[in-house]
Design a protein around this motif. Structure first.
Motif, PDB file in Angstrom:
ATOM      1  N   ARG A 168       0.916  -1.139   0.080  1.00 43.31           N
ATOM      2  CA  ARG A 168       0.096   0.048  -0.039  1.00 43.31           C
ATOM      3  C   ARG A 168       0.905   1.271  -0.011  1.00 43.31           C
ATOM      4  O   ARG A 168       0.559   2.151  -0.702  1.00 43.31           O
ATOM      5  CB  ARG A 168      -0.879  -0.123   1.309  1.00 43.31           C
ATOM      6  CG  ARG A 168      -1.915   1.335   1.372  1.00 43.31           C
ATOM      7  CD  ARG A 168      -2.675   1.414   2.547  1.00 43.31           C
ATOM      8  NE  ARG A 168      -1.542   1.667   3.686  1.00 43.31           N
ATOM      9  CZ  ARG A 168      -1.221   2.893   3.863  1.00 43.31           C
ATOM     10  NH1 ARG A 168      -1.771   3.875   3.138  1.00 43.31           N
ATOM     11  NH2 ARG A 168      -0.379   3.062   4.746  1.00 43.31           N
ATOM     12  N   LEU A 169       1.922   1.244   0.729  1.00 48.27           N
ATOM     13  CA  LEU A 169       2.783   2.462   0.964  1.00 48.27           C
ATOM     14  C   LEU A 169       3.383   2.688  -0.230  1.00 48.27           C
ATOM     15  O   LEU A 169       3.639   3.861  -0.630  1.00 48.27           O
ATOM     16  CB  LEU A 169       3.651   2.263   1.899  1.00 48.27           C
ATOM     17  CG  LEU A 169       3.201   2.284   3.436  1.00 48.27           C
ATOM     18  CD1 LEU A 169       4.124   1.966   4.541  1.00 48.27           C
ATOM     19  CD2 LEU A 169       2.647   3.702   3.860  1.00 48.27           C
ATOM     20  N   PHE A 174       4.871   5.593  -5.214  1.00 49.77           N
ATOM     21  CA  PHE A 174       4.924   5.722  -6.762  1.00 49.77           C
ATOM     22  C   PHE A 174       3.947   6.761  -7.309  1.00 49.77           C
ATOM     23  O   PHE A 174       4.441   7.280  -8.447  1.00 49.77           O
ATOM     24  CB  PHE A 174       4.541   4.182  -7.243  1.00 49.77           C
ATOM     25  CG  PHE A 174       5.205   3.958  -8.751  1.00 49.77           C
ATOM     26  CD1 PHE A 174       6.489   3.331  -8.689  1.00 49.77           C
ATOM     27  CD2 PHE A 174       4.411   4.290  -9.765  1.00 49.77           C
ATOM     28  CE1 PHE A 174       6.773   3.232 -10.331  1.00 49.77           C
ATOM     29  CE2 PHE A 174       4.937   4.382 -10.979  1.00 49.77           C
ATOM     30  CZ  PHE A 174       6.020   3.627 -11.290  1.00 49.77           C
ATOM     31  N   ASP A 175       2.632   6.661  -7.112  1.00 56.46           N
ATOM     32  CA  ASP A 175       1.788   7.420  -7.507  1.00 56.46           C
ATOM     33  C   ASP A 175       2.062   9.118  -7.450  1.00 56.46           C
ATOM     34  O   ASP A 175       2.217   9.718  -8.184  1.00 56.46           O
ATOM     35  CB  ASP A 175       0.348   7.566  -6.796  1.00 56.46           C
ATOM     36  CG  ASP A 175      -0.555   6.551  -7.277  1.00 56.46           C
ATOM     37  OD1 ASP A 175      -0.385   6.249  -8.750  1.00 56.46           O
ATOM     38  OD2 ASP A 175      -1.394   5.958  -6.914  1.00 56.46           O
ATOM     39  N   ALA A 186      -1.280   5.719 -16.182  1.00 57.77           N
ATOM     40  CA  ALA A 186      -2.011   4.987 -17.009  1.00 57.77           C
ATOM     41  C   ALA A 186      -0.797   3.877 -17.382  1.00 57.77           C
ATOM     42  O   ALA A 186      -1.019   2.569 -17.658  1.00 57.77           O
ATOM     43  CB  ALA A 186      -2.739   5.513 -18.073  1.00 57.77           C
ATOM     44  N   VAL A 187       0.099   4.471 -18.012  1.00 53.53           N
ATOM     45  CA  VAL A 187       1.308   3.433 -18.587  1.00 53.53           C
ATOM     46  C   VAL A 187       2.530   3.214 -17.884  1.00 53.53           C
ATOM     47  O   VAL A 187       3.466   2.668 -18.131  1.00 53.53           O
ATOM     48  CB  VAL A 187       1.813   4.024 -19.939  1.00 53.53           C
ATOM     49  CG1 VAL A 187       0.659   3.988 -21.072  1.00 53.53           C
ATOM     50  CG2 VAL A 187       2.541   5.293 -19.807  1.00 53.53           C
ATOM     51  N   GLY A 188       2.384   3.838 -16.359  1.00 53.16           N
ATOM     52  CA  GLY A 188       3.289   3.590 -15.613  1.00 53.16           C
ATOM     53  C   GLY A 188       3.320   2.541 -14.662  1.00 53.16           C
ATOM     54  O   GLY A 188       3.651   1.419 -14.780  1.00 53.16           O
ATOM     55  N   GLN A 189       2.763   3.204 -13.469  1.00 53.44           N
ATOM     56  CA  GLN A 189       2.568   2.272 -12.452  1.00 53.44           C
ATOM     57  C   GLN A 189       2.002   0.785 -12.435  1.00 53.44           C
ATOM     58  O   GLN A 189       2.780  -0.105 -12.045  1.00 53.44           O
ATOM     59  CB  GLN A 189       1.707   3.142 -11.368  1.00 53.44           C
ATOM     60  CG  GLN A 189       1.622   2.237  -9.845  1.00 53.44           C
ATOM     61  CD  GLN A 189       0.317   2.650  -9.300  1.00 53.44           C
ATOM     62  OE1 GLN A 189      -0.548   3.371  -9.670  1.00 53.44           O
ATOM     63  NE2 GLN A 189       0.463   2.316  -7.892  1.00 53.44           N
TER      64      GLN A 189
END
Length: 201
Positions: A168-169, A174-175, A186-189
């Motif tokens: 969760r962290l 990352f966000d 959208a194309v990353g995480q």
């Protein structure tokens, strides 16, 4: 990138996995273990290096040292490794590749915990594999968030609750970081995390 590093510059430190060198003292169970191309005489090995056995956290019984093919039926790199296995609990953990005493990478884990650790690693590892932080910075951050010492911050020793929180962290961080750098979420995480999960499956 410099902004991300400045955010955690006060944390510092490198992750040190505190893993004791362990090997089974059951000298009759596996007198010879074929590890790669080497044939190791476990009887002679144990007499020269007496150490404590690896125990299963679920039943407290001694785990046994086995080849990967006893756990993974299909050909591939997992079959080439050595593992500590508790057969009744169906729990196991891999060993460090170059450890002469087959030091475990963590604690034995059952199916639920193995999956939780895989998902925690997948979410956490993209932070440093995507160069949002260095590996040392990422572990220092996670240790601070979980309230543990950096040297004890090792997902291989986490329980299910710790894995869920680490995941969760990591997703939240990352966000935040990719938003700061303008990376497309959208194309990353999600793709990066999914790629990590698939690689560890």
């Amino acid at each position: 990138m410099e902004e991300a590093r400045e955010k955690i510059s006060s944390v510092g430190g490198a992750v040190v996995a505190k893993i004791g060198s362990m090997v089974s003292n059951d000298q009759d169970a596996h007198p010879h273990v074929d590890h790669g191309e080497r044939l190791i005489d476990m009887n002679a090995f144990n007499l020269a290096n007496p150490i404590q056995p690896v125990e299963c956290p679920y039943c407290d019984n001694q785990a046994e040292l086995v080849q990967g093919k006893e756990i993974y039926p299909y050909p591939g790199s997992p079959q080439n490794g050595m593992y500590w296995l508790c057969r009744p609990c169906k729990a196991w953990v891999g060993t460090h590749k170059n450890s002469p005493r087959f030091a475990p990478k963590g604690s034995l884990a059952n199916a639920e915990l193995r999956r939780a650790r895989q998902e925690a690693h997948a979410a956490f590892d993209v932070i440093w594999t995507e160069n949002l932080m260095s590996r040392a910075e990422a572990y220092a951050w996670l240790a601070r968030e979980l309230g543990v010492q950096v040297k004890r911050c090792h997902i291989g020793f986490f329980d299910v609750v710790q894995c869920v929180e680490a995941k969760r962290l990591s997703v939240q961080l990352f966000d935040d970081l990719i938003a700061d750098h303008g990376y497309p979420v959208a194309v990353g995480q999600q793709q990066a995390i999914q790629k990590q999960i698939e690689a560890r499956a």
